[in-house]
Design a protein around this motif. Structure first.
Motif, mmCIF file in Angstrom:
data_model
loop_
_atom_site.group_PDB
_atom_site.id
_atom_site.type_symbol
_atom_site.label_atom_id
_atom_site.label_comp_id
_atom_site.label_asym_id
_atom_site.label_seq_id
_atom_site.Cartn_x
_atom_site.Cartn_y
_atom_site.Cartn_z
ATOM 1 N N ASP A 8 0.872 -1.170 0.000
ATOM 2 C CA ASP A 8 0.000 0.000 0.000
ATOM 3 C C ASP A 8 0.910 1.222 0.000
ATOM 4 O OD1 ASP A 8 -2.218 1.625 0.116
ATOM 5 O OD2 ASP A 8 -2.500 1.378 2.277
ATOM 6 N N VAL A 9 0.850 1.992 -1.061
ATOM 7 C CA VAL A 9 1.717 3.159 -1.221
ATOM 8 C C VAL A 9 0.878 4.420 -1.097
ATOM 9 C CG1 VAL A 9 3.279 4.376 -2.788
ATOM 10 C CG2 VAL A 9 3.312 1.880 -2.684
ATOM 11 N N SER A 10 1.295 5.304 -0.229
ATOM 12 C CA SER A 10 0.603 6.578 -0.023
ATOM 13 C C SER A 10 0.636 7.418 -1.298
ATOM 14 C CB SER A 10 1.283 7.353 1.109
ATOM 15 O OG SER A 10 0.758 8.649 1.203
ATOM 16 N N LYS A 11 -0.403 8.210 -1.501
ATOM 17 C CA LYS A 11 -0.444 9.102 -2.664
ATOM 18 C C LYS A 11 0.365 10.376 -2.413
ATOM 19 C CE LYS A 11 -4.878 7.383 -4.180
ATOM 20 N NZ LYS A 11 -6.291 7.650 -4.351
ATOM 21 N N ASP A 12 0.751 10.605 -1.167
ATOM 22 C CA ASP A 12 1.544 11.778 -0.817
ATOM 23 C C ASP A 12 2.998 11.605 -1.253
ATOM 24 O OD1 ASP A 12 -0.734 12.699 0.390
ATOM 25 O OD2 ASP A 12 -0.114 12.138 2.415
ATOM 26 N N GLY A 15 3.971 9.525 -4.416
ATOM 27 C CA GLY A 15 3.478 8.169 -4.235
ATOM 28 C C GLY A 15 3.234 7.431 -5.538
ATOM 29 N N TRP A 19 4.902 3.976 -6.460
ATOM 30 C CA TRP A 19 4.028 2.839 -6.757
ATOM 31 C C TRP A 19 4.445 2.182 -8.066
ATOM 32 C CZ3 TRP A 19 1.040 1.359 -10.813
ATOM 33 C CH2 TRP A 19 0.175 0.292 -10.587
ATOM 34 N N LEU A 62 5.198 6.359 5.260
ATOM 35 C CA LEU A 62 3.929 6.484 4.533
ATOM 36 C C LEU A 62 3.416 5.184 3.924
ATOM 37 C CD1 LEU A 62 4.756 9.747 2.536
ATOM 38 C CD2 LEU A 62 3.397 9.567 4.619
ATOM 39 N N ASP A 63 4.307 4.292 3.569
ATOM 40 C CA ASP A 63 3.944 3.094 2.813
ATOM 41 C C ASP A 63 4.065 1.843 3.675
ATOM 42 O OD1 ASP A 63 3.998 4.908 0.651
ATOM 43 O OD2 ASP A 63 6.075 4.388 0.182
ATOM 44 N N SER A 64 3.437 0.767 3.205
ATOM 45 C CA SER A 64 3.644 -0.522 3.865
ATOM 46 C C SER A 64 3.708 -1.622 2.823
ATOM 47 C CB SER A 64 2.545 -0.814 4.887
ATOM 48 O OG SER A 64 1.313 -1.003 4.243
ATOM 49 N N LYS A 83 5.285 1.009 7.482
ATOM 50 C CA LYS A 83 4.160 1.360 8.351
ATOM 51 C C LYS A 83 3.200 0.184 8.497
ATOM 52 C CE LYS A 83 0.339 4.572 8.587
ATOM 53 N NZ LYS A 83 -0.417 5.573 7.842
#
Length: 92
Positions: A8-12, A15, A19, A62-64, A83
């Motif tokens: 799961d990659v944050s869009k911030d 991102g 991704w 931010l990511d996991s 995360k």
């Protein structure tokens, strides 16, 4: 070993770019089975190589990335990278 990788990659903070890199690296080593989910048979060496390629693109704030690995599909060890999800946030 049999491996299932979920990310799961944050869009911030770039991102979308992270991704894209993560997706391409995972696709190189495993089969894409659903959105951000991959699976496949990997040797220990392949797993280490993939992990080293992924590290620069994973923002641990931010990511996991979650890695499930086992000799057999029915027995999996769960390993978190970055995360960890707050499972209590889903309770209403």
């Amino acid at each position: 070993m049999y491996v299932v990788l979920v990310y799961d990659v944050s869009k911030d903070e770039n991102g979308r770019k992270r991704w894209s890199h993560i997706f391409k690296i995972c696709k190189k080593y495993m089969s894409h089975i659903q959105n951000s989910v991959f699976e496949g048979e990997l040797s220990k060496v392949q797993l280490i190589k993939m992990q080293n390629e992924l590290k620069p693109y994973i923002n641990s704030e931010l990511d996991s990335v979650i890695l499930f690995k086992s000799r057999q599909q029915k027995w999996l060890d769960k390993e978190w990278w970055g995360k960890q999800a707050d499972v209590t946030s889903f309770i209403i």
